[in-house]
Write a protein that holds these residues in place. Structure first.
Motif, PDB file in Angstrom:
ATOM      1  N   GLU A 143      -7.366  20.092  17.126  1.00 34.39           N
ATOM      2  CA  GLU A 143      -6.352  19.861  18.150  1.00 34.39           C
ATOM      3  C   GLU A 143      -5.338  20.996  18.254  1.00 34.39           C
ATOM      4  N   TYR A 147      -4.167  22.993  21.535  1.00 38.21           N
ATOM      5  CA  TYR A 147      -2.776  23.012  21.978  1.00 38.21           C
ATOM      6  C   TYR A 147      -2.289  24.438  22.220  1.00 38.21           C
ATOM      7  N   GLY A 313       4.913   7.090  24.137  1.00 40.17           N
ATOM      8  CA  GLY A 313       3.874   7.640  25.001  1.00 40.17           C
ATOM      9  C   GLY A 313       3.337   6.592  25.956  1.00 40.17           C
ATOM     10  N   ASN A 315       0.094   5.850  28.849  1.00 37.98           N
ATOM     11  CA  ASN A 315      -1.260   6.289  29.187  1.00 37.98           C
ATOM     12  C   ASN A 315      -1.762   5.571  30.442  1.00 37.98           C
ATOM     13  N   ASP A 438      -6.117   9.266  15.856  1.00 38.00           N
ATOM     14  CA  ASP A 438      -7.327   9.503  16.656  1.00 38.00           C
ATOM     15  C   ASP A 438      -7.318   8.661  17.927  1.00 38.00           C
ATOM     16  N   ALA A 440      -4.676   7.413  19.533  1.00 41.19           N
ATOM     17  CA  ALA A 440      -3.649   7.903  20.457  1.00 41.19           C
ATOM     18  C   ALA A 440      -4.178   9.105  21.230  1.00 41.19           C
ATOM     19  N   SER A 441      -4.844  10.016  20.517  1.00 43.42           N
ATOM     20  CA  SER A 441      -5.396  11.211  21.168  1.00 43.42           C
ATOM     21  C   SER A 441      -6.546  10.863  22.107  1.00 43.42           C
ATOM     22  N   GLY A 443      -6.747   8.218  23.917  1.00 41.92           N
ATOM     23  CA  GLY A 443      -6.302   7.387  25.031  1.00 41.92           C
ATOM     24  C   GLY A 443      -6.646   5.923  24.886  1.00 41.92           C
ATOM     25  N   ASN A 473      -4.417  16.425  26.834  1.00 44.53           N
ATOM     26  CA  ASN A 473      -3.119  16.025  26.298  1.00 44.53           C
ATOM     27  C   ASN A 473      -3.041  14.511  26.254  1.00 44.53           C
ATOM     28  N   ASP A 474      -2.279  14.003  25.296  1.00 44.99           N
ATOM     29  CA  ASP A 474      -2.258  12.561  25.024  1.00 44.99           C
ATOM     30  C   ASP A 474      -1.691  11.737  26.179  1.00 44.99           C
TER      31      ASP A 474
END
Length: 557
Positions: A143, A147, A313, A315, A438, A440-441, A443, A473-474
């Motif tokens: 990651e 980034y 966050g 989504n 994992d 969260a990344s 989605g 991106n998350d």
């Protein structure tokens, strides 16, 4: 050594980020809970809040992993202890071309990896090529490369990195595709440490495979070979300890403590009890309500500057209702962040108005946080046709973070706030390194609590990390009509040479993110602390939470 630069590079030094160093190491001074003065332990035992994910920092993303790998590995650039200033590490100096695209790194000579293999320009280029040429699951797992460098060798047009050439044994030339304020500073990040080419090859280091919601890693991930002051001795998963021993090949000053033990203790109150009992010598992120009591008992509490951001966050790819700006604004108005900061975070914490702390150039001082207003939240939800909506809202377990000392309590406070505004909350929790990061990344959550502690002092390290890469991106910004615009504007701002112009560009972007885009809710900035027994000397607290332990001594029985 003075660093030679022909083009402006973001200043990493900021007075607000300089932490007063702890007392200098003294093997015969100090006393505390761990024992009496006059003797020195050969082991420093640190209470870690979570287990390391693996020992190859290239695939790591979390602080608990980096805390361990930082002692084992080094990069071309490093960070001056107690500050956010970049300094030479394996490269003694670096010089850019006039256009800022080609960089010559003059390397330390006589340096060896812990397996005895020589460190030279060929090793640098092997490492850079290895990172760039990731395939399949390796690209997803790496990651930090995504980034900061944008893409891999299969999409070279999108990559910041272009090539590496060994000019001679002690000179590595790295070429990038565009000028950026973040290069070469990003080479100070733990993920881009130099590792033994021989060991990487023998351990099939790139053989990362997708496995359900996470990854399986190759043999090398448990047998790292770096250049740092320590090397891995044993990871005892059953007893939850990681043991490092002094690296006898280390080129620098030898470690003052022969052995480091990281004892994994997810519960903060248990870490405190173990410090009081003398079974550990220090731990990170003590509960703010305990700071005074810890000091009164003879321990040392080092408070770092707030160089982080906690955010909620969102989504929209998981929940269609979140595509409506009014719904995202409703969530901002519904969450009583000021109350949460007062009740859950230490003195000095503050509500965030944007996705970076005020010490970073480009911070917009005119922005104010969305005010807590339940009726406004209800009104916005009604306008958007989202009354009574359900929000799957996740938090991590088995972890404390600098920006989030007690994730469950923060989550509980926000859950009540959201429900008061008429939002139905579906609670999800997972262990920090047991699926939460994992997921969260990937989605998997509608909404989640996460944050970021800066790696260096530049706006791109915050805003760029979150939103520059449109495809990865998350926050799923590619779903929004403004996602591409935000990505492009961030890249343009990062490439501005004039520091004043670059700062103004980031201030404008911060305003747009807050008022027009709102991909998530910035929550707070929090000054985290580090506590040790009174007998610990030589530990320098880092605003980046990037402490080194090789100069630490512990007096004891």
């Amino acid at each position: 050594m003075k660093l030679q630069r022909k083009v402006p590079v973001a200043l990493m030094a900021a007075a607000a980020l300089t932490v007063t160093a702890c007392a200098q190491s003294d093997r015969d001074s100090g006393s505390g809970a761990s024992g009496s003065a006059g003797t020195t332990k050969d082991t420093f035992t640190f209470g870690a809040a979570g287990a390391p994910k693996l020992f190859d920092p290239f695939y790591a993303t979390d602080g608990e992993t980096f805390r361990v790998t930082r002692q084992i590995h080094q990069g071309l650039l490093g960070v001056k202890p107690g500050t956010a200033d970049v300094q030479p590490e394996l490269a003694e100096s670096w010089t850019p071309s006039e256009d800022g695209l080609t960089w010559d790194f003059k390397l330390r000579q006589g340096v060896k990896f812990s397996d005895g293999e020589p460190f030279n320009a060929e090793a640098v280029c092997y490492n850079m090529t290895r990172m760039f040429e990731q395939k399949g699951a390796g690209q997803t797992a790496a990651e930090y490369w995504g980034y900061f460098f944008g893409s891999f060798s299969d999409k070279p047009a999108d990559s910041l990195y272009k090539s590496c050439q060994a000019k001679d044994e002690s000179t590595a030339t790295i070429t990038i595709t565009r000028a950026t304020s973040s290069f070469p500073t990003i080479l100070s990040l733990d993920s881009f440490s130099m590792q033994s080419p021989k060991a990487l090859e023998a351990g099939d280091a790139n053989n990362v495979q997708a496995a359900g919601e996470g990854f399986t890693y190759p043999a090398y991930s448990t047998a790292p070979v770096g250049i740092g002051p320590y090397k891995l001795d044993k990871y005892d998963e059953a007893n939850k300890t990681v043991t490092l021993v002094a690296n006898d090949q280390y080129y620098g000053e030898k470690p003052k403590t022969a052995k480091l033990v990281f004892k994994i203790i997810p519960d903060e109150s248990t870490r405190r009890q173990e410090l009081q009992a003398g079974s550990i010598d220090g731990y990170d992120l003590p509960n703010p309500v305990d700071w005074k009591g810890l000091e009164d008992a003879g321990n040392k509490v080092e408070i770092r500057p707030a160089f982080n951001i906690l955010y909620l966050g969102l989504n929209a790819s998981k929940n269609d209702k979140l595509k409506d700006l009014r719904v995202r604004q409703a969530i901002a108005h519904a969450t009583n962040r000021e109350q949460m900061v007062k009740t859950q975070l230490p003195e000095g914490a503050k509500v965030a108005s944007q996705f970076m702390p005020e010490a970073v150039a480009g911070y917009n001082t005119s922005l104010q946080p969305y005010p807590y207003d339940v009726e406004k939240a209800k009104s916005l939800l009604k306008e958007a046709g989202a009354e009574g909506m359900t929000l799957q809202f996740a938090f991590p377990t088995e972890v404390s973070r600098p920006y989030m000392p007690d994730p469950q309590k923060i989550h509980e406070a926000f859950k009540k706030d959201l429900e008061a505004a008429g939002i139905k909350v579906e609670v999800v929790s997972k262990p920090w390194n047991g699926g939460y990061l994992d997921d969260a990344s990937a989605g998997k959550f509608d909404a989640w609590l996460l944050g970021w502690t800066g790696d260096y002092n530049a706006a791109d390290n915050f805003l760029g990390t979150f939103f520059s890469n449109l495809e990865a991106n998350d926050f799923g910004t590619k779903l929004y009509p403004w996602g591409k615009t935000l990505s492009e504007e961030l890249k343009k701002a990062d490439a501005i040479v004039d520091e004043g112009e670059r700062e103004a560009a980031y201030q404008k972007i911060n305003q747009q993110i807050a008022e027009e885009y709102l991909p998530g809710i910035p929550v707070s900035h929090s000054p985290p602390a580090l506590v040790t027994s009174g007998g610990v000397q030589g530990l320098v607290a880092s605003p980046l939470t990037a402490e080194m332990f090789d100069q630490v001594t512990v007096s004891g029985k």
